[in-house]
Design an enzyme around this catalytic site. Sequence first.
Site, PDB file in Angstrom:
ATOM      1  CB  SER A 189      50.309  41.426  34.551  1.00  0.00           C
ATOM      2  OG  SER A 189      50.619  42.055  35.755  1.00  0.00           O
ATOM      3  CG  ASN A 192      41.488  38.885  34.139  1.00  0.00           C
ATOM      4  OD1 ASN A 192      41.758  39.658  33.181  1.00  0.00           O
ATOM      5  ND2 ASN A 192      42.389  39.218  35.339  1.00  0.00           N
ATOM      6  CD1 TRP A 193      40.148  32.111  31.990  1.00  0.00           C
ATOM      7  CD2 TRP A 193      38.166  32.526  31.983  1.00  0.00           C
ATOM      8  NE1 TRP A 193      40.081  32.236  30.728  1.00  0.00           N
ATOM      9  CE2 TRP A 193      38.741  32.431  30.667  1.00  0.00           C
ATOM     10  CE3 TRP A 193      36.637  32.569  31.966  1.00  0.00           C
ATOM     11  CZ2 TRP A 193      37.937  32.792  29.516  1.00  0.00           C
ATOM     12  CZ3 TRP A 193      36.134  32.784  31.002  1.00  0.00           C
ATOM     13  CH2 TRP A 193      36.529  32.738  29.793  1.00  0.00           C
ATOM     14  CG  ASP A 213      45.459  47.194  36.659  1.00  0.00           C
ATOM     15  OD1 ASP A 213      44.592  46.657  37.207  1.00  0.00           O
ATOM     16  OD2 ASP A 213      46.669  47.010  37.316  1.00  0.00           O
ATOM     17  NE  ARG A 240      36.386  43.599  40.867  1.00  0.00           N
ATOM     18  CZ  ARG A 240      37.841  44.005  40.727  1.00  0.00           C
ATOM     19  NH1 ARG A 240      38.161  44.795  41.765  1.00  0.00           N
ATOM     20  NH2 ARG A 240      38.577  43.901  39.803  1.00  0.00           N
ATOM     21  CB  SER A 252      45.210  37.802  31.993  1.00  0.00           C
ATOM     22  OG  SER A 252      44.585  37.470  33.281  1.00  0.00           O
TER      23      SER A 252
HETATM   24  C1  FPP Z   1      41.874  45.438  34.934  1.00  0.00           C
HETATM   25  O1  FPP Z   1      41.177  46.349  35.871  1.00  0.00           O
HETATM   26  C2  FPP Z   1      41.003  45.496  34.011  1.00  0.00           C
HETATM   27  C3  FPP Z   1      40.485  44.528  33.309  1.00  0.00           C
HETATM   28  C4  FPP Z   1      40.633  42.976  33.879  1.00  0.00           C
HETATM   29  C5  FPP Z   1      39.454  44.362  32.249  1.00  0.00           C
HETATM   30  C6  FPP Z   1      39.669  45.348  31.212  1.00  0.00           C
HETATM   31  C7  FPP Z   1      38.527  45.545  30.478  1.00  0.00           C
HETATM   32  C8  FPP Z   1      38.145  46.722  29.829  1.00  0.00           C
HETATM   33  C9  FPP Z   1      39.106  48.020  30.175  1.00  0.00           C
HETATM   34  C10 FPP Z   1      36.594  46.877  29.327  1.00  0.00           C
HETATM   35  C11 FPP Z   1      36.798  46.909  27.914  1.00  0.00           C
HETATM   36  C12 FPP Z   1      37.543  46.303  26.927  1.00  0.00           C
HETATM   37  C13 FPP Z   1      37.058  46.093  25.771  1.00  0.00           C
HETATM   38  C14 FPP Z   1      38.129  45.280  24.932  1.00  0.00           C
HETATM   39  C15 FPP Z   1      36.048  46.211  25.027  1.00  0.00           C
HETATM   40  P1  FPP Z   1      41.057  45.463  37.265  1.00  0.00           P
HETATM   41  O2  FPP Z   1      39.400  44.939  37.499  1.00  0.00           O
HETATM   42  O3  FPP Z   1      41.990  44.496  37.572  1.00  0.00           O
HETATM   43  O4  FPP Z   1      41.177  46.998  38.369  1.00  0.00           O
HETATM   44  P2  FPP Z   1      41.735  46.495  39.904  1.00  0.00           P
HETATM   45  O5  FPP Z   1      43.161  46.168  39.903  1.00  0.00           O
HETATM   46  O6  FPP Z   1      41.435  47.985  40.390  1.00  0.00           O
HETATM   47  O7  FPP Z   1      40.836  45.586  40.743  1.00  0.00           O
END
Ligand code: FPP
Length: 235
Positions: free
Chosen positions: A189, A62-63, A14, A27, A59
């Site tokens: 989560s 996330n969509w 995260d 982002r 997740s």
């Molecule tokens: C959560 O951070 C992260 C994600 C929803 C995406 C995770 C994906 C990667 C680390 C990319 C690489 C993965 C693979 C399997 C190649 P957030 O965007 O929710 O962060 P925030 O809470 O600061 O907004």
Amino acid sequence: MNYEVPNHVAIIMDGNGRWAQKRGLKRTKGHQKGADTLKKISEYIYDKKIKVLSVFAFSTENWKRDKEEVDFLMDLFITAFKKNFDAVKQKGVKVVFSGLKTKLNDKVLDAMKTMTEETKDNKNGIFNICLNYGGQDEIVEATKKIANLVESKKLKAEDITKEEFNKCMFNDLPPIDLLIRTSGEFRISNFMLWQMAYAELYFTDVLWPDFDEKELDKAIESFNKRDRRFGAVKK
Ligand code: FPP
């Protein structure tokens, strides 16, 4: 460092978005950096002889993000599956995916299939990538499989055990020993609820793109200080 390593480490990666926003970047730049972090950390994990790594890549919730971000993530997965994890494959690690196949585009599904097929006979470790994943969905899907087995008389209701149930999850994985969540959020989560029953939880303020080998060592050190009793009383 002389310590015991957990068998199964799970990570909620995260803080990618906040990492980028803090720097005035989009982002998506945070996700890009997050993918580099995952490459580095996954290699370190298997070098340390940790057998199973599970990561929360995307997740079922996330969509709801902007289409631009979702599209970027899907493309990033394809690139990462094709290029980023060669070192992990070389180490003899088997790659598996957990999650629903619905909504994912054909290119992502193809990249997942290739990675799974190329590594299916590997025995040195497991890399479980949770994509379009929700823990409650996984339990519901497993329940449907169990119900089908009972309906078709392949399994008796009284023979349903935790082990049988585990076999019906997206993948038959060992329990999680250590869960790491970055970025200062204290939530599970909907991640791997079944497998996390006795996991030790480790939360850090470090944002995922900044997470490194030293931070992983700190998490394992903390794990080593835990008194794991699994409900029993220590004599
Ligand atoms: C959560 O951070 C992260 C994600 C929803 C995406 C995770 C994906 C990667 C680390 C990319 C690489 C993965 C693979 C399997 C190649 P957030 O965007 O929710 O962060 P925030 O809470 O600061 O907004």
